[in-house]
Design a protein around this motif. Structure first.
Motif, PDB file in Angstrom:
ATOM      1  N   ASP A 375       0.802  -1.222   0.000  1.00 26.67           N
ATOM      2  CA  ASP A 375       0.000   0.000   0.000  1.00 26.67           C
ATOM      3  C   ASP A 375       0.836   1.273   0.000  1.00 26.67           C
ATOM      4  OD1 ASP A 375       0.980  -0.274   2.566  1.00 26.67           O
ATOM      5  OD2 ASP A 375      -0.852   0.451   3.535  1.00 26.67           O
ATOM      6  N   SER A 376       2.163   1.141  -0.107  1.00 22.90           N
ATOM      7  CA  SER A 376       3.013   2.328  -0.149  1.00 22.90           C
ATOM      8  C   SER A 376       2.963   2.956  -1.536  1.00 22.90           C
ATOM      9  CB  SER A 376       4.453   1.980   0.238  1.00 22.90           C
ATOM     10  OG  SER A 376       5.016   1.056  -0.663  1.00 22.90           O
ATOM     11  N   LEU A 377       3.213   4.260  -1.597  1.00 17.09           N
ATOM     12  CA  LEU A 377       3.042   4.991  -2.861  1.00 17.09           C
ATOM     13  C   LEU A 377       3.858   4.437  -4.018  1.00 17.09           C
ATOM     14  CD1 LEU A 377       2.746   8.704  -1.657  1.00 17.09           C
ATOM     15  CD2 LEU A 377       1.003   7.331  -2.807  1.00 17.09           C
ATOM     16  N   PRO A 378       5.157   4.123  -3.844  1.00 18.01           N
ATOM     17  CA  PRO A 378       5.890   3.627  -5.022  1.00 18.01           C
ATOM     18  C   PRO A 378       5.405   2.274  -5.517  1.00 18.01           C
ATOM     19  CG  PRO A 378       7.255   3.485  -3.057  1.00 18.01           C
ATOM     20  CD  PRO A 378       6.040   4.274  -2.677  1.00 18.01           C
ATOM     21  N   MET A 379       4.705   1.521  -4.690  1.00 18.51           N
ATOM     22  CA  MET A 379       4.193   0.213  -5.105  1.00 18.51           C
ATOM     23  C   MET A 379       2.833   0.306  -5.781  1.00 18.51           C
ATOM     24  SD  MET A 379       6.392  -2.204  -4.442  1.00 18.51           S
ATOM     25  CE  MET A 379       5.494  -3.750  -4.245  1.00 18.51           C
ATOM     26  N   ARG A 380       2.176   1.454  -5.680  1.00 18.39           N
ATOM     27  CA  ARG A 380       0.834   1.538  -6.258  1.00 18.39           C
ATOM     28  C   ARG A 380       0.622   2.760  -7.154  1.00 18.39           C
ATOM     29  NH1 ARG A 380      -2.354   5.053  -3.067  1.00 18.39           N
ATOM     30  NH2 ARG A 380      -1.467   5.528  -1.022  1.00 18.39           N
TER      31      ARG A 380
END
Length: 481
Positions: A375-380
């Motif tokens: 759910d972290s920004l670089p993953m989504r």
């Protein structure tokens, strides 16, 4: 270099238009400026392009092919000057810009060949006295929206098939990087593209881009843009049911299997994550690694990343330059901090470099975060900057679910030794292009584009011509003897 707008066969400097200043992202030094097109200018360019529609439609395929070949030759003759100028306005090292520009010339040469292959077919009929003839015709006035990250190359991706098909083309070029484009436009003009058949109008998306997308006399629009921009284009284009070719955002996973050559995979991940400082739609954002080799892979990638040499792109030996502007750094820092706040571990980079070379430019160290939560920004979300996030997987099913979990579907990469397994995984990935032991999914003679929210239509290959052509059936009764 203070440039104007190109339409009606010449450079023009209409009064009372806003001017946009361009600075070197590595130093802050002024490089030039450009006028910005407004809605009135867009309408004037469309009116002129309409006059070129019958001229282009009546031209022979050999003529259009010759134009493209001449333009490619002129670009190749000016590549060094164009590459240096592009570095000063955009930041990529000269060597990378040279490759970009030469590939753009190759694209024009390729569509010169495709122009003479646009034919038709005789289709079977349900009655013996009927002949069905299917032919292809230029759609009319075409428009294109070109981004700042690879402006010369992507300009050619759109100009090549449009001219090959016989369509006048109006381009909303990026105000951030319009100077090398001006040299490209001169090459097209000198190559003999008819008056009114090419227009170049730098401008802002909500003004010039929206005007082109909504214009009732523009029949097709091709854009390389973000997903929100693509959605706006689609809404504006609905008024006259334009044909669309949209290449939009990405969040590409690179998947490393347990049997992969870890050194090769790490080098590929490093280059695809940080080339052009991650400002590429097919950049690797997420790196998914089999847990059995996870730590070893991260160690190699972290070492490569820490060794990355930054500098001004015009200096010899520099492979990585600045990002375009402060907004890119702000976004990278926001994504990085979000990942760390949610439990990720910083293993490389994560800060602005110190030293006189970097004081006045938009530099940021290539950054790797490990164990990034889903759910972290670089993953989504698309970072569009020099940040790569690593996560481990334990089964193929879990890995495929992770890779396919987002709205993006442009590019994915697989590294491993078992090609049958890799092929099986590739079949399950919901992306328009999948690279197996290769960190690139663009190929001149093959279609390029995205699934899901990453786009509509295709560029490159013969498929790129589809956007600029209409089909016609002539059903004819014939005399039987």
């Amino acid at each position: 270099m203070d440039r104007g707008l190109f339409f009606d066969g010449k450079w023009q400097f209409p009064p009372k238009l806003e001017r946009f200043d361009i600075s070197d992202p590595a130093t802050g030094d002024p490089v030039g400026s450009t006028l910005l097109a407004d809605r009135e200018i867009v309408d004037r360019a469309v009116t002129v392009a309409e006059k070129a529609v019958p001229v282009m439609a009546a031209s022979h395929a050999d003529e259009r092919a010759a134009m493209l070949v001449r333009a490619a030759g002129l670009i190749e003759a000016r590549v060094e000057d164009m590459a240096v100028l592009l570095t000063r306005e955009q930041g990529k090292p000269v060597a990378d810009n040279r490759k970009e520009i030469i590939f753009g010339a190759k694209v024009l040469r390729y569509y010169a060949q495709e122009a003479v292959r646009i034919g038709g077919s005789l289709r079977p009929a349900m009655a013996p006295d009927i002949k069905n003839i299917v032919s292809y015709h230029p759609v009319g006035v075409a428009a294109a929206i070109v981004p700042w990250n690879y402006p010369v190359d992507l300009y050619c991706w759109k100009a090549g098939p449009a001219i090959a098909a016989g369509c006048p083309l109006i381009v909303k070029s990026p105000p951030e990087t319009p100077l090398a484009i001006a040299m490209l436009v001169d090459c097209l003009h000198e190559a003999g593209v008819p008056q009114g058949a090419i227009a170049d109008l730098p401008g802002h998306g909500p003004v010039a881009g929206a005007a082109l997308a909504a214009h009732p006399r523009v029949r097709v629009i091709s854009a390389t843009a973000s997903i929100p921009a693509g959605q706006d284009i689609m809404r504006n284009a609905a008024g006259n049911l334009k044909k669309l070719c949209l290449e939009l955002g990405g969040n590409a996973p690179l998947i490393v299997m347990a049997d992969a050559d870890l050194e090769a995979a790490a080098r590929a991940a490093h280059r695809r994550s940080f080339s052009n400082m991650g400002q590429i739609c097919i950049t690797v954002n997420r790196i998914l690694v089999d847990k059995r080799v996870h730590n070893a892979f991260v160690d190699i990638l972290a070492g490569l990343t820490e060794d990355t040499r930054l500098g001004h792109g015009v200096d010899a030996g520099v492979e990585y330059g600045p990002v375009l502007n402060q907004s890119v750094i702000d976004r990278v820092e926001a994504h990085q901090h979000d990942a760390l706040d949610k439990g990720a571990r910083l293993v490389a980079g994560g800060h602005r470099p110190a030293g006189k070379t970097f004081d006045n430019g938009f530099f940021y160290r290539p950054t790797v975060v490990d164990n990034a939560p889903p759910d972290s920004l670089p993953m989504r979300s698309e970072t569009y900057g020099p940040l790569a996030a690593v996560a481990a997987f334990d089964t193929d099913a879990a890995m495929i679910a992770m890779a396919n979990s987002l709205e993006y579907g442009l590019a994915a990469y697989l590294y491993g030794a078992d090609l049958e397994r890799l092929w099986a995984v590739a079949d399950r990935l919901e992306f328009g292009g999948v690279g197996i032991n290769v960190n690139d999914v663009s190929e001149l003679q093959a279609p390029f584009g995205g699934w899901k929210m990453s786009g509509i239509g295709r560029e490159l290959g013969p498929e790129a011509l589809d956007a600029y052509l209409e089909q016609k059936l002539v059903k004819m009764r014939v005399r039987r003897i």
